[in-house]
Design an enzyme around this catalytic site. Sequence first.
Site, PDB file in Angstrom:
ATOM      1  N   LYS A   1       1.044  -1.468  -0.176  1.00 51.64           N
ATOM      2  CA  LYS A   1       0.248   0.049   0.042  1.00 51.64           C
ATOM      3  C   LYS A   1       0.791   1.084  -0.030  1.00 51.64           C
ATOM      4  O   LYS A   1       1.910   1.360   0.238  1.00 51.64           O
ATOM      5  CB  LYS A   1      -1.231   0.017   1.466  1.00 51.64           C
TER       6      LYS A   1
ATOM      7  N   TYR B   1     -12.328  -2.093  -3.762  1.00 50.61           N
ATOM      8  CA  TYR B   1     -13.267  -2.116  -2.506  1.00 50.61           C
ATOM      9  C   TYR B   1     -14.657  -1.905  -2.463  1.00 50.61           C
ATOM     10  O   TYR B   1     -15.214  -1.571  -1.584  1.00 50.61           O
ATOM     11  CB  TYR B   1     -11.836  -0.517  -1.812  1.00 50.61           C
TER      12      TYR B   1
ATOM     13  N   PHE C   1     -15.657   3.881   6.586  1.00 51.27           N
ATOM     14  CA  PHE C   1     -14.487   4.280   5.975  1.00 51.27           C
ATOM     15  C   PHE C   1     -14.181   4.067   4.873  1.00 51.27           C
ATOM     16  O   PHE C   1     -13.013   4.489   4.481  1.00 51.27           O
ATOM     17  CB  PHE C   1     -13.065   3.381   6.828  1.00 51.27           C
TER      18      PHE C   1
ATOM     19  N   ARG D   1      -2.117 -14.108   4.486  1.00 52.70           N
ATOM     20  CA  ARG D   1      -2.518 -13.742   5.845  1.00 52.70           C
ATOM     21  C   ARG D   1      -2.190 -14.086   7.201  1.00 52.70           C
ATOM     22  O   ARG D   1      -1.897 -12.759   7.521  1.00 52.70           O
ATOM     23  CB  ARG D   1      -4.207 -14.397   5.703  1.00 52.70           C
TER      24      ARG D   1
ATOM     25  N   THR E   1      -5.477  -7.402  10.788  1.00 52.88           N
ATOM     26  CA  THR E   1      -6.174  -6.045  10.035  1.00 52.88           C
ATOM     27  C   THR E   1      -5.233  -4.550  10.770  1.00 52.88           C
ATOM     28  O   THR E   1      -4.618  -3.682   9.714  1.00 52.88           O
ATOM     29  CB  THR E   1      -7.310  -5.272   9.634  1.00 52.88           C
TER      30      THR E   1
ATOM     31  N   ARG F   1       2.205  -6.341   9.374  1.00 53.11           N
ATOM     32  CA  ARG F   1       1.602  -5.540   9.445  1.00 53.11           C
ATOM     33  C   ARG F   1       1.842  -4.842  11.560  1.00 53.11           C
ATOM     34  O   ARG F   1       1.878  -4.306  11.609  1.00 53.11           O
ATOM     35  CB  ARG F   1      -0.044  -5.512   9.255  1.00 53.11           C
TER      36      ARG F   1
ATOM     37  N   ASN G   1      -2.121   0.053   6.686  1.00 54.70           N
ATOM     38  CA  ASN G   1      -2.301  -0.563   7.209  1.00 54.70           C
ATOM     39  C   ASN G   1      -0.864  -1.789   6.213  1.00 54.70           C
ATOM     40  O   ASN G   1      -0.835  -3.370   6.148  1.00 54.70           O
ATOM     41  CB  ASN G   1      -2.116  -1.571   7.568  1.00 54.70           C
TER      42      ASN G   1
ATOM     43  N   HIS H   1      -2.448  -5.775   1.323  1.00 54.29           N
ATOM     44  CA  HIS H   1      -4.046  -6.200   1.780  1.00 54.29           C
ATOM     45  C   HIS H   1      -2.816  -7.652   1.215  1.00 54.29           C
ATOM     46  O   HIS H   1      -2.136  -7.631   0.195  1.00 54.29           O
ATOM     47  CB  HIS H   1      -4.700  -5.202   0.249  1.00 54.29           C
TER      48      HIS H   1
ATOM     49  N   GLU I   1      -9.891 -10.515  -7.608  1.00 58.36           N
ATOM     50  CA  GLU I   1      -9.011  -9.763  -7.587  1.00 58.36           C
ATOM     51  C   GLU I   1      -7.826  -9.450  -8.708  1.00 58.36           C
ATOM     52  O   GLU I   1      -7.548  -9.474  -8.697  1.00 58.36           O
ATOM     53  CB  GLU I   1      -8.058  -9.629  -5.885  1.00 58.36           C
TER      54      GLU I   1
HETATM   55  P1  CMP Z   1      -7.913  -3.856   3.352  1.00 53.16           P
HETATM   56  O1  CMP Z   1      -7.002  -5.498   3.878  1.00 53.16           O
HETATM   57  O2  CMP Z   1      -6.855  -3.476   1.521  1.00 53.16           O
HETATM   58  O3  CMP Z   1      -9.463  -4.399   3.175  1.00 53.16           O
HETATM   59  C1  CMP Z   1     -10.049  -3.172   3.637  1.00 53.16           C
HETATM   60  C2  CMP Z   1      -8.959  -1.802   4.213  1.00 53.16           C
HETATM   61  O4  CMP Z   1     -10.435  -1.540   4.778  1.00 53.16           O
HETATM   62  C3  CMP Z   1      -8.388  -2.657   5.110  1.00 53.16           C
HETATM   63  O5  CMP Z   1      -7.598  -3.379   4.974  1.00 53.16           O
HETATM   64  C4  CMP Z   1      -8.291  -1.762   6.447  1.00 53.16           C
HETATM   65  O6  CMP Z   1      -6.819  -0.750   6.192  1.00 53.16           O
HETATM   66  C5  CMP Z   1      -9.247  -0.569   5.884  1.00 53.16           C
HETATM   67  N1  CMP Z   1     -10.151   0.212   6.835  1.00 53.16           N
HETATM   68  C6  CMP Z   1      -9.710   1.544   7.596  1.00 53.16           C
HETATM   69  N2  CMP Z   1     -10.837   0.800   8.361  1.00 53.16           N
HETATM   70  C7  CMP Z   1     -11.568  -0.148   8.808  1.00 53.16           C
HETATM   71  C8  CMP Z   1     -11.690  -0.661  10.008  1.00 53.16           C
HETATM   72  N3  CMP Z   1     -12.348   0.552  10.893  1.00 53.16           N
HETATM   73  N4  CMP Z   1     -12.264  -1.278   9.758  1.00 53.16           N
HETATM   74  C9  CMP Z   1     -12.006  -2.809   8.753  1.00 53.16           C
HETATM   75  N5  CMP Z   1     -10.272  -2.098   7.945  1.00 53.16           N
HETATM   76  C10 CMP Z   1     -10.654  -0.911   7.907  1.00 53.16           C
END
Ligand code: CMP
Length: 140
Positions: free
Chosen positions: A11, A51, A59, A87, A93, A104, A114, A117, A128
């Site tokens: 990212k 997304y 968010f 993962r 996350t 992470r 973070n 992904h 994807e």
């Molecule tokens: P990712 O795996 O890219 O998938 C969705 C992304 O939303 C997640 O990682 C986070 O970086 C982002 N995100 C931001 N805020 C939140 C939240 N409150 N809960 C979950 N994901 C979030």
Amino acid sequence: MAVTRTFSIIKPDATRRNLTGAITKMLEEAGLRVVASKRIQMTQEQAEGFYAVHKERPFFNDLVSFMISGPVVVQVLEGEDAVKANRDVMGATNPADAAEGTIRKTFAESIEANSAHGSDSEENAAIEIAYFFKPEEIVG
Ligand code: CMP
């Protein structure tokens, strides 16, 4: 367990800090092979489409803005049970919940910034991967 593929994004918070190599090294050390990789600047439309599953979440707008705030590196990773392997090495996350030694925990700045992904299922991995790569761009 079969050799499968998953999809990864390094990212903007990570590319900004020049962590592409460090994160890729952790993926490789977790048994994953990079079989496709490109550094791109996502458009707003691309990020919103990628997304789309989160579009009702509070968010969503911030997430899209963040994902287009700088370049990302999109990758196809191959390995034994690749979705789980990726993962596991990424960690939770929210970096506050991520285990020691994960990407992470090591690098993420926040739940939004973070660093990485990874697809959450083989079904989503296929979707994807196809969103960013043509079949001929993936060389195993
Ligand atoms: P990712 O795996 O890219 O998938 C969705 C992304 O939303 C997640 O990682 C986070 O970086 C982002 N995100 C931001 N805020 C939140 C939240 N409150 N809960 C979950 N994901 C979030």
